[in-house]
Write a protein that holds these residues in place. Structure first.
Motif, PDB file in Angstrom:
ATOM      1  N   HIS B  81       0.891  -1.154   0.000  1.00  0.00           N
ATOM      2  CA  HIS B  81       0.000   0.000   0.000  1.00  0.00           C
ATOM      3  C   HIS B  81       0.930   1.205   0.000  1.00  0.00           C
ATOM      4  O   HIS B  81       1.901   1.246   0.750  1.00  0.00           O
ATOM      5  N   THR B  84      -1.479   4.228   2.361  1.00  0.00           N
ATOM      6  CA  THR B  84      -2.253   3.827   3.538  1.00  0.00           C
ATOM      7  C   THR B  84      -1.449   2.798   4.329  1.00  0.00           C
ATOM      8  O   THR B  84      -0.385   2.352   3.887  1.00  0.00           O
ATOM      9  N   GLU B  85      -1.997   2.439   5.486  1.00  0.00           N
ATOM     10  CA  GLU B  85      -1.248   1.523   6.352  1.00  0.00           C
ATOM     11  C   GLU B  85      -1.203   0.102   5.769  1.00  0.00           C
ATOM     12  O   GLU B  85      -1.971  -0.244   4.878  1.00  0.00           O
ATOM     13  N   TYR B  87      -2.397  -2.708   6.224  1.00  0.00           N
ATOM     14  CA  TYR B  87      -3.487  -3.526   6.756  1.00  0.00           C
ATOM     15  C   TYR B  87      -4.430  -3.863   5.594  1.00  0.00           C
ATOM     16  O   TYR B  87      -4.674  -3.011   4.743  1.00  0.00           O
ATOM     17  N   SER B  89      -7.248  -4.105   3.044  1.00  0.00           N
ATOM     18  CA  SER B  89      -8.435  -3.300   2.765  1.00  0.00           C
ATOM     19  C   SER B  89      -9.620  -4.235   2.556  1.00  0.00           C
ATOM     20  O   SER B  89      -9.462  -5.458   2.446  1.00  0.00           O
ATOM     21  N   PHE B 120       6.050  -3.852   7.639  1.00  0.00           N
ATOM     22  CA  PHE B 120       6.014  -5.168   6.997  1.00  0.00           C
ATOM     23  C   PHE B 120       5.180  -6.052   7.906  1.00  0.00           C
ATOM     24  O   PHE B 120       5.596  -6.408   8.999  1.00  0.00           O
ATOM     25  N   ARG B 121       3.938  -6.351   7.504  1.00  0.00           N
ATOM     26  CA  ARG B 121       3.029  -7.091   8.385  1.00  0.00           C
ATOM     27  C   ARG B 121       2.421  -8.281   7.644  1.00  0.00           C
ATOM     28  O   ARG B 121       2.341  -8.281   6.419  1.00  0.00           O
TER      29      ARG B 121
END
Lengths: 106, 151
Positions: B81, B84-85, B87, B89, B120-121
């Motif tokens: 992304h 944006t974060e 996470y 969408s 990095f998630r």
């Protein structure tokens, strides 16, 4: 007329876990109807309003059917049909914020 | 938990930075059932968009055939992304179709594409449910015990 149809992981709940099933028909539309007879519920995951769903790819002998006549694409004995969900996504529609990162996250 | 080698982690971050402001995407394949991402495969974002990514349909077929021939799974499916974060969408969740994969999201927002840390998630996305998981970066997989080998 039997055609081998390769089923992606996400749809194998409809085929008792089988990676490939046989279906008959002379067009992709007929194949899908035959699949539906043997694996009820699968058609809805593939077709919407008479078209292949936007984020589902169907290939006949390695060609994306969007370029070969869509659901009317002819199939015959010995042809191979592959179904693959699109790998897609994106930040559009991410207005909802997610929770904070896990502790210790980089 | 996602365990990933530093070299592959860095390659994903590099790819995200290189393609910024467009979203970058790709796969890290690994032996079936191993849960170890070993083969880094950057993909072209056919959408060429800062808010959307999609593998080209021909590339997608080639990728899955190749993984089939090599007895591999798509262990990691990553994308960035860029504003944006990191996470998933609503779109990411709706379109997630590999319940066995680790969905990695990287964010290059706020100048992270140039310098500084890049978020990095990693997540599991199954039936519309998102579960974040810990990411462990190791120098080499050989340095950590293989969870699966113990059983």
């Amino acid at each position: 007329m039997a055609t081998e149809v390769r089923i992606p992981t996400i749809l194998r709940t409809y085929t008792d876990g089988q990676r490939a099933v046989e279906a008959s028909g002379s067009t992709v539309a007929e194949l899908v109807d035959d699949l539906e007879n043997n694996h009820p519920g699968i058609k809805e995951r593939l077709v919407e309003d008479g078209e292949v769903r936007r984020f589902v790819n169907v290939y006949v002998n390695d060609e994306d059917i969007r370029f070969t006549g869509a659901l009317e694409t002819a199939v015959g004995d010995g042809d191979t049909v592959v179904i693959l969900p699109a790998v897609a996504g994106g930040s559009v529609g991410s207005a909802a914020q997610g929770p904070a990162p896990l502790p210790g996250h980089r | 938990m996602l365990t990933i080698e530093r070299e592959i982690h860095d390659a994903i971050v590099e790819h995200a930075r290189r393609d910024h402001p467009d979203e970058a995407c790709g796969v890290v394949a690994g032996p079936i059932g191993s849960d170890r991402p070993t083969r880094f495969i950057p993909m072209v974002n056919a959408a060429m968009s800062p808010t959307f990514y999609e593998f080209d349909s021909t590339d997608l077929l080639r990728l899955y055939r190749e993984m089939d021939d090599r007895d591999e799974d798509p262990v990691v499916i990553y994308h960035s992304h860029t504003a944006t974060e990191a996470y998933p969408s609503r779109t990411d969740i709706n379109l997630a179709s590999e319940p066995g994969a680790h969905y990695v999201l990287v964010s290059t927002r706020e100048g992270a594409h140039e310098s500084g840390p890049v978020d990095f998630r990693s997540y599991r996305i199954v039936d519309g449910e998102v579960t974040e998981e810990e990411v462990t970066i190791v120098e080499r997989y050989a340095d950590v015990p293989d969870e699966k080998a113990k059983h």
